[in-house]
Write a protein that holds these residues in place. Sequence first.
Motif, PDB file in Angstrom:
ATOM      1  N   TYR A   1       1.169  -1.010   0.141  1.00  0.00           N
ATOM      2  CA  TYR A   1       0.179  -0.443   0.310  1.00  0.00           C
ATOM      3  C   TYR A   1       0.521   1.027   0.314  1.00  0.00           C
ATOM      4  O   TYR A   1       0.662   2.353  -1.001  1.00  0.00           O
ATOM      5  CB  TYR A   1      -1.336  -0.339   0.971  1.00  0.00           C
ATOM      6  CG  TYR A   1      -1.583   1.116   1.414  1.00  0.00           C
ATOM      7  CD1 TYR A   1      -3.008   1.182   0.437  1.00  0.00           C
ATOM      8  CD2 TYR A   1      -1.109   2.457   2.155  1.00  0.00           C
ATOM      9  CE1 TYR A   1      -3.251   2.674   0.305  1.00  0.00           C
ATOM     10  CE2 TYR A   1      -2.097   3.271   2.090  1.00  0.00           C
ATOM     11  CZ  TYR A   1      -2.572   3.839   1.741  1.00  0.00           C
ATOM     12  OH  TYR A   1      -3.914   4.543   1.266  1.00  0.00           O
ATOM     13  N   VAL A   2       1.885   1.550   0.629  1.00  0.00           N
ATOM     14  CA  VAL A   2       2.742   2.711   0.759  1.00  0.00           C
ATOM     15  C   VAL A   2       3.254   2.561  -0.415  1.00  0.00           C
ATOM     16  O   VAL A   2       3.984   3.675  -1.003  1.00  0.00           O
ATOM     17  CB  VAL A   2       3.772   2.358   2.107  1.00  0.00           C
ATOM     18  CG1 VAL A   2       4.817   3.723   2.256  1.00  0.00           C
ATOM     19  CG2 VAL A   2       3.014   2.077   3.148  1.00  0.00           C
ATOM     20  N   HIS A   3       3.812   1.713  -1.070  1.00  0.00           N
ATOM     21  CA  HIS A   3       5.495   1.999  -2.163  1.00  0.00           C
ATOM     22  C   HIS A   3       3.600   2.223  -3.442  1.00  0.00           C
ATOM     23  O   HIS A   3       4.230   3.212  -3.909  1.00  0.00           O
ATOM     24  CB  HIS A   3       5.539   0.890  -2.898  1.00  0.00           C
ATOM     25  CG  HIS A   3       6.985   0.432  -1.887  1.00  0.00           C
ATOM     26  ND1 HIS A   3       7.698   0.812  -2.027  1.00  0.00           N
ATOM     27  CD2 HIS A   3       7.167  -0.342  -1.018  1.00  0.00           C
ATOM     28  CE1 HIS A   3       8.653   0.786  -0.815  1.00  0.00           C
ATOM     29  NE2 HIS A   3       8.052  -0.778  -0.402  1.00  0.00           N
ATOM     30  N   ILE A   4       2.313   1.573  -3.629  1.00  0.00           N
ATOM     31  CA  ILE A   4       1.694   2.249  -4.230  1.00  0.00           C
ATOM     32  C   ILE A   4       1.872   3.589  -4.278  1.00  0.00           C
ATOM     33  O   ILE A   4       1.708   4.537  -5.493  1.00  0.00           O
ATOM     34  CB  ILE A   4       0.006   1.302  -4.785  1.00  0.00           C
ATOM     35  CG1 ILE A   4       0.893   0.047  -4.824  1.00  0.00           C
ATOM     36  CG2 ILE A   4      -0.904   1.762  -5.194  1.00  0.00           C
ATOM     37  CD1 ILE A   4      -0.600  -0.929  -4.364  1.00  0.00           C
TER      38      ILE A   4
ATOM     39  N   ALA B   1      -2.957  15.991   8.747  1.00  0.00           N
ATOM     40  CA  ALA B   1      -1.542  15.353   9.288  1.00  0.00           C
ATOM     41  C   ALA B   1      -1.345  13.670   9.572  1.00  0.00           C
ATOM     42  O   ALA B   1      -0.991  13.257   9.349  1.00  0.00           O
ATOM     43  CB  ALA B   1      -1.604  15.852  10.494  1.00  0.00           C
ATOM     44  N   GLN B   2      -3.615  13.672   9.186  1.00  0.00           N
ATOM     45  CA  GLN B   2      -3.825  11.473   9.274  1.00  0.00           C
ATOM     46  C   GLN B   2      -4.012  11.661   8.720  1.00  0.00           C
ATOM     47  O   GLN B   2      -4.138   9.927   8.253  1.00  0.00           O
ATOM     48  CB  GLN B   2      -4.825  11.644  10.010  1.00  0.00           C
ATOM     49  CG  GLN B   2      -4.928  12.265  11.604  1.00  0.00           C
ATOM     50  CD  GLN B   2      -5.942  11.913  12.893  1.00  0.00           C
ATOM     51  OE1 GLN B   2      -6.969  12.037  12.406  1.00  0.00           O
ATOM     52  NE2 GLN B   2      -5.506  11.691  13.750  1.00  0.00           N
TER      53      GLN B   2
ATOM     54  N   LYS C   1       0.357  11.830   3.845  1.00  0.00           N
ATOM     55  CA  LYS C   1       1.323  10.530   4.721  1.00  0.00           C
ATOM     56  C   LYS C   1       2.294   9.484   3.777  1.00  0.00           C
ATOM     57  O   LYS C   1       3.753   9.710   3.600  1.00  0.00           O
ATOM     58  CB  LYS C   1       0.926  10.230   5.859  1.00  0.00           C
ATOM     59  CG  LYS C   1       0.872  10.673   7.139  1.00  0.00           C
ATOM     60  CD  LYS C   1      -0.026  10.829   8.523  1.00  0.00           C
ATOM     61  CE  LYS C   1       0.569   9.644   8.514  1.00  0.00           C
ATOM     62  NZ  LYS C   1       1.476  10.261   9.752  1.00  0.00           N
ATOM     63  N   THR C   2       1.760   8.859   2.741  1.00  0.00           N
ATOM     64  CA  THR C   2       2.415   8.279   2.376  1.00  0.00           C
ATOM     65  C   THR C   2       3.158   9.053   0.825  1.00  0.00           C
ATOM     66  O   THR C   2       4.403   8.793   0.292  1.00  0.00           O
ATOM     67  CB  THR C   2       1.961   6.909   1.499  1.00  0.00           C
ATOM     68  OG1 THR C   2       0.259   7.613   0.763  1.00  0.00           O
ATOM     69  CG2 THR C   2       1.666   6.037   1.985  1.00  0.00           C
TER      70      THR C   2
ATOM     71  N   CYS D   1       4.165  13.568  10.939  1.00  0.00           N
ATOM     72  CA  CYS D   1       5.604  12.604  10.017  1.00  0.00           C
ATOM     73  C   CYS D   1       4.393  11.431   8.663  1.00  0.00           C
ATOM     74  O   CYS D   1       4.098  11.748   8.199  1.00  0.00           O
ATOM     75  CB  CYS D   1       5.963  11.168  10.873  1.00  0.00           C
ATOM     76  SG  CYS D   1       4.938   9.948  11.650  1.00  0.00           S
ATOM     77  N   ASP D   2       5.780  11.095   8.351  1.00  0.00           N
ATOM     78  CA  ASP D   2       5.631  10.646   6.349  1.00  0.00           C
ATOM     79  C   ASP D   2       4.995   8.843   7.413  1.00  0.00           C
ATOM     80  O   ASP D   2       5.169   8.731   8.661  1.00  0.00           O
ATOM     81  CB  ASP D   2       6.772   9.836   5.930  1.00  0.00           C
ATOM     82  CG  ASP D   2       7.654  10.040   6.124  1.00  0.00           C
ATOM     83  OD1 ASP D   2       8.175   9.573   7.173  1.00  0.00           O
ATOM     84  OD2 ASP D   2       9.016   9.523   5.011  1.00  0.00           O
ATOM     85  N   LEU D   3       4.110   8.178   6.077  1.00  0.00           N
ATOM     86  CA  LEU D   3       3.832   6.867   6.907  1.00  0.00           C
ATOM     87  C   LEU D   3       4.406   5.712   5.192  1.00  0.00           C
ATOM     88  O   LEU D   3       4.732   6.143   4.309  1.00  0.00           O
ATOM     89  CB  LEU D   3       2.287   6.714   5.831  1.00  0.00           C
ATOM     90  CG  LEU D   3       2.126   4.934   5.836  1.00  0.00           C
ATOM     91  CD1 LEU D   3       2.454   4.432   7.370  1.00  0.00           C
ATOM     92  CD2 LEU D   3       0.657   5.270   5.694  1.00  0.00           C
ATOM     93  N   SER D   4       5.281   5.406   6.030  1.00  0.00           N
ATOM     94  CA  SER D   4       6.628   4.823   5.183  1.00  0.00           C
ATOM     95  C   SER D   4       6.720   3.014   5.060  1.00  0.00           C
ATOM     96  O   SER D   4       5.531   2.115   5.896  1.00  0.00           O
ATOM     97  CB  SER D   4       8.321   5.418   5.599  1.00  0.00           C
ATOM     98  OG  SER D   4       8.678   4.278   7.187  1.00  0.00           O
ATOM     99  N   ASP D   5       6.940   2.516   4.375  1.00  0.00           N
ATOM    100  CA  ASP D   5       7.218   0.850   4.126  1.00  0.00           C
ATOM    101  C   ASP D   5       7.541   0.748   6.056  1.00  0.00           C
ATOM    102  O   ASP D   5       7.175  -0.740   6.315  1.00  0.00           O
ATOM    103  CB  ASP D   5       8.010   0.259   3.583  1.00  0.00           C
ATOM    104  CG  ASP D   5       9.064   1.049   3.185  1.00  0.00           C
ATOM    105  OD1 ASP D   5       9.756   1.827   4.053  1.00  0.00           O
ATOM    106  OD2 ASP D   5       9.427  -0.112   1.825  1.00  0.00           O
ATOM    107  N   LYS D   6       8.511   1.497   6.505  1.00  0.00           N
ATOM    108  CA  LYS D   6       9.230   0.100   7.544  1.00  0.00           C
ATOM    109  C   LYS D   6       7.871   0.204   8.992  1.00  0.00           C
ATOM    110  O   LYS D   6       7.819  -0.403   9.413  1.00  0.00           O
ATOM    111  CB  LYS D   6      10.050   1.646   8.022  1.00  0.00           C
ATOM    112  CG  LYS D   6      11.333   0.650   9.122  1.00  0.00           C
ATOM    113  CD  LYS D   6      12.570   1.367   9.044  1.00  0.00           C
ATOM    114  CE  LYS D   6      13.111   1.423   9.910  1.00  0.00           C
ATOM    115  NZ  LYS D   6      14.451   2.754  10.905  1.00  0.00           N
TER     116      LYS D   6
END
Lengths: 401, 401
Positions: free
Chosen positions: A392-395, B301-302, B307-308, B386-391
């Motif tokens: 999802y994040v990558h897309i 922010a949410q 975020k992605t 903050c951002d939303l990452s794969d991590k």
Amino acid sequence: MNFIDGGVTAPKGFRASGVAAGIKPGSTKRDCALVASDVPATVAGMFTKNLMKAPPVVWNGIVCASGKAQAVFINSGNANAATGERGVADVCSTADLVAEGLQAPAKEICICSTGVIGVPLPMDRIAVGVRGCLESLSKDGSSDAAAAIMTTDTVPKERALEVTLGSHVVRLGAIAKGSGMIAPDMATMICAITTDAAVAAAPLQEALRDAVEASFNRICIDNDMSTSDCVLCLANGQAGVGQIKPGSPEFAVFAEALKSLCIVMARELVKDGEGATKFVEISVSGTATDEHARTIARAVAQSQLCKTAFFGQDPNWGRIACAVGYAGVDFDPAQLTLWLGDVQLVAEGTSTGYREEDAASVMKRPEFRIRIKVGDGPGNAVFWTCDLSDKYVHINADYRS
Amino acid sequence: MNFIDGGVTAPKGFRASGVAAGIKPGSTKRDCALVASDVPATVAGMFTKNLMKAPPVVWNGIVCASGKAQAVFINSGNANAATGERGVADVCSTADLVAEGLQAPAKEICICSTGVIGVPLPMDRIAVGVRGCLESLSKDGSSDAAAAIMTTDTVPKERALEVTLGSHVVRLGAIAKGSGMIAPDMATMICAITTDAAVAAAPLQEALRDAVEASFNRICIDNDMSTSDCVLCLANGQAGVGQIKPGSPEFAVFAEALKSLCIVMARELVKDGEGATKFVEISVSGTATDEHARTIARAVAQSQLCKTAFFGQDPNWGRIACAVGYAGVDFDPAQLTLWLGDVQLVAEGTSTGYREEDAASVMKRPEFRIRIKVGDGPGNAVFWTCDLSDKYVHINADYRS
């Protein structure tokens, strides 16, 4: 009520098509779709509550207010949203082009656009798309139309069903798209529904509103509400059954069929959620009202921590209890009961001492259900959600750039 | 007002410690922390609004109602949440152990627990932790305490500052933890604040409430509200300044210092958000009220899609406009103005025709600001996200299992 093969062209008197017009620069996928009734139909619509409504959404609201429509034209690749006066003019031009081809009034053509926000429509490509769609309209065109409206969807979505009203059969069909920017509390995504039943516009709107409430308003993928969401339903009366009157037994059957179709389509959207690997049904009971149950179910369905736990196949019920606790509905935590599939994890607010491997095996399934009971009230609700994966994040980190 | 080195032991008359007690099976990290005042202090607290409040949160509410406390004991690795009667008994036992060592009443010992939900506290390990903390209490112990309360945090968080009240100097210090399950509208996470100012409990509570509103209630990492969130502030009067009276100029200076400290700590939490690679300030103005501005800022922010996009370094302002539109605050979309850093992307609701490379270069920075103006009203607000990452997904899919 039987589900049958096909989509929007399963009901009598509807044709459809989908063609590639290069709406998104460099793309060769089908991106323009047309669903047309052979005769003028009644129409109902449900729309996004987003204040930044795209011009096509505003336009469809005007069409639906008149209660009459003959076709729905949909393009993917560009949402024609946040495009100002230019966007409004482009919707009108598109409707004119379709109307001319169908020899129908422009004000009876619904227009939907989905894709990137803030970029003007490439009207030369739209003209190509409209022309191609008009030329290829057919009884076999539903699949092409379903494919043409996809954005990040990985599978086209079309379904149809038939239902017997007295001695007659009427059919309903639908195509839908939506895989991200999916949240409840609005008609989420784009869905075009057709039926050969004869229903006046006002009762059709009533039936559609109830159907959307029980289906598209009960799902979430991420929690973002699109600027372009539309659900449209055209009823053309070509089944040859008389007008279905509100309050009649036939209307109840029709409305139930419409709701079933919407629920099936809504579940399809969640199953094809961006990056989704799990389909999860959240079932809540024991609240004072159904609305309270829905609020709790929605909190769990939207929780990033629950959704990442679903992805990790981790029966971390603490995160579910946590989301239930912050939903904003009052209940006694000592009455919380929670099942994962058939495994009861929580009784009276604390762990039952279940076996971890039993819980883990439920979460390994591609679909499972979480049942939450918070008391003895009569309220209950169901919500459908998916997991939150790295995909999802990558897309969404890569989309557009 | 000057920021100085140190944390909770910077103010006079406070000692702290942090030790490893193996609270989480197999872990060797520090997991028990103690912050103690040499003399009884006044205390104020802000707590999670989650209905599934963990027993320590309920306990701290009782301590704060009395207005007096002498120490805060915190363990990581286990939240003692959704643990029923057993959880309540364990809080009391922990308070007894600390109280005995400090020769203070148990009802003046605040207890915080953070970590996995739904598993009873390992009381044998807690006893080891309390003993170790009591033995190693020192003026140099703030860093150890800050390290001991970390869960998925990657860096310990402690700060201190001093402020001059008339001819005297008072100090404030803090340690905090929190990296996931961070949402606004509650005192999010755990933060222990100390000061050697003399402030009665009621005005201290008032100052803390305002400080939390402007700091910890203005951040989000994911949108989940923990069962264990606590911000506690102990004021022991050891600076030797007279009691700071509410309404006095000194109180205003003290309250402002407390707010500044909370804002710094809140920003630290977001910067260390799970998997975060970007720190983003969302600034909204032009609304009728500050509350409206806050609502819009919070929606952006949410938003998972915003975020992605931050993670993807993609200046996709359509997603921001979309979140502004569904926030639930009425405004005229044709008045929307939006800046990314110093690059104006949107004027009067549509693209300014900015250069993509200018916008992209802002998003490549580790920190940037988004300014949104929706009209000419006097309301404004700031939110940090903050951002939303794969991590993030991996941390939360793998955590616990």
